[in-house]
Scaffold this active site. Sequence first.
Site, PDB file in Angstrom:
ATOM      1  N   LYS A   1       0.847  -1.202   0.000  1.00  0.00           N
ATOM      2  CA  LYS A   1       0.000   0.000   0.000  1.00  0.00           C
ATOM      3  C   LYS A   1       0.881   1.251   0.000  1.00  0.00           C
ATOM      4  CE  LYS A   1      -3.825   2.068   2.665  1.00  0.00           C
ATOM      5  NZ  LYS A   1      -4.603   1.974   3.916  1.00  0.00           N
TER       6      LYS A   1
ATOM      7  N   SER B   1      -9.621   1.775   3.348  1.00  0.00           N
ATOM      8  CA  SER B   1      -8.821   2.555   2.438  1.00  0.00           C
ATOM      9  C   SER B   1      -7.807   1.734   1.642  1.00  0.00           C
ATOM     10  CB  SER B   1      -8.057   3.627   3.223  1.00  0.00           C
ATOM     11  OG  SER B   1      -7.128   3.036   4.103  1.00  0.00           O
TER      12      SER B   1
ATOM     13  N   SER C   1      -9.623  -0.463   7.579  1.00  0.00           N
ATOM     14  CA  SER C   1      -9.089  -0.297   6.221  1.00  0.00           C
ATOM     15  C   SER C   1      -8.410  -1.529   5.637  1.00  0.00           C
ATOM     16  CB  SER C   1      -8.105   0.870   6.180  1.00  0.00           C
ATOM     17  OG  SER C   1      -8.802   2.092   6.185  1.00  0.00           O
TER      18      SER C   1
END
Lengths: 480, 100
Positions: A79, A154, A178
């Site tokens: 990420k 997210s 997330s």
Amino acid sequence: MTIPSLTVTGIRQGLADREFSAVELAEEALRFAQAENPKTNAYLHFCPERALAAARRVDERLARGENPGPLAGVPVAVKDVILTKGVRTTCGSKLLANYVAPYDATAVIRVEAAGGVILGKTNCDEFAMGSSTENSAFGPVRNPVAPDRVPGGSSGGSSAATAQGTAVVALGSDTGGSIRQPASFCGVVGVTPTYGRVSRYGLTAFASSLDHIGPFARNVHDAALLLQAMAGRDECDATSAFAPVPDYTAELGGQVRGLKIGLPREYFQGLASETGDLILKGVETLKRLGCDVREISLPHTEYAIGCYYIICTAEASANLARYDGVRYTWRSPRSETLGDMYRNTRGEGFGAECKRRIMLGTYVLSAGYYDAYYLKAQKVRALVARDFSRVFQEVDAIVTPVSPFPAFKLGEKLDDPLEMYLSDIYTITGDLAGIPCMSVPCGRTGAGLPVGMQILANHFNEAGMFRLAGAFEAAGGFEA
Amino acid sequence: MKLTEQEVRYVAALANLNLSDEEVAKMCEDLGEVLTHMEKLNELDTADVDPMAQVLYQAGETATLGEDIDRPGIGPEAALSNAPLAGGGFFKVPRVIERA
């Protein structure tokens, strides 16, 4: 080799049998990921040089007859809020579009030391703030299962890449759900470990008392292996835990007969939906496996959203203060004075959701409001955590839904921030208490959308959580 | 509850955040709605509850104190590598003090 269905175990076998070298695998995985990525926008950028260098190190170790590590040759996505030295790390923000990290996150160092091959960086909501990955400055991610829908957020890029097969495993970050919510939306496994289990060093800070790094994988075993590689004390993060890291995969395949599972009343009230039905079918599977399922109560659940959004925005407003045009690449060209430079850089650089959270956080910390909001929330957080410690005296694990609904359509919830916040209800409590929790696939709705079951365990009991998740997965999830 | 424009502009100034008039108007609504939800916490009597200042702290008081040993940092070159404007080993910013 079939890239999208590779597993860590399969790669280990393929390398041992000389079916392919780590470099061949990395080249093929990069080719596949780059070709498939336009379908989802899961990756923001690739780092082929770094990937091939890591793969060469694995091949060299194998040639010398050394152990190449538990993640040898495994294609990993990271990420883009996690720092990778020499590689762009944008946090999904226009502000950091050209930021090249000057050092590696501890988790990244450990994954590569274990033989992992990082292919690239994945899309996410700006500074990890959001539940749909629509808040990225670089365009939304499409759910590989249903391209007109969001992948969750997210960490939507990491979950989408794992589901799409453009990565075998991925690193995400979780502050209020997330990792688990996008794992649930994309039909993969996602794990939020105990707070402090994985070092946060090199994770761009959003809300420091709630931030975690954790794994995505297509099965429980691979998720356990990735967490194993990252976990453990790190001197660079004073909040990282000293507790020894057990062998997580040794627990897989273990008995779950007699395990006491709690279903919190507050999470199932009013859950008359396909999601609720699938979770209850999953619970039936657990009963068939011999688990002792009982109803429990976590009475402060209804206060968790308010508590969470006070604490996380307060911490975010402080953590994001550093993006002022001095040190981090982007500065507004319209800056006559220092004050103008700060205000314009931030006003032009941050997206709508970051601005909203900076404003909320600044408000709740401002003079006259600190006691009423922030201090109150810290006290309520203690009550939420106390609910869990009381319940874990009676049960070994708690089972709940991850999200009240499956993946929603792109654009569907963008205009209503409060509604988006309220949809985090089942995931934020685990972050507030700092306990380990995960999403494991629990079937699909009539429309074919994945639903995840959440398992929560007591502090540092990741091993027990994996054992239950592994047994559930082996039993075929809800379909058994 | 809805925040006034004046309140929103005051908070934006504290946060060093330029907002357009449209953004200010939307913040009045959005922040008001979320803050109203947050007021739900006042239903709870927390007079006897200690705030949760640490998430997990099970080690001894000095357990997280490191050895006081010299370790190299990332160095000025790396630290300045992402600066929008740097020179002479420093971050450069618009002038703060006028020359006399």
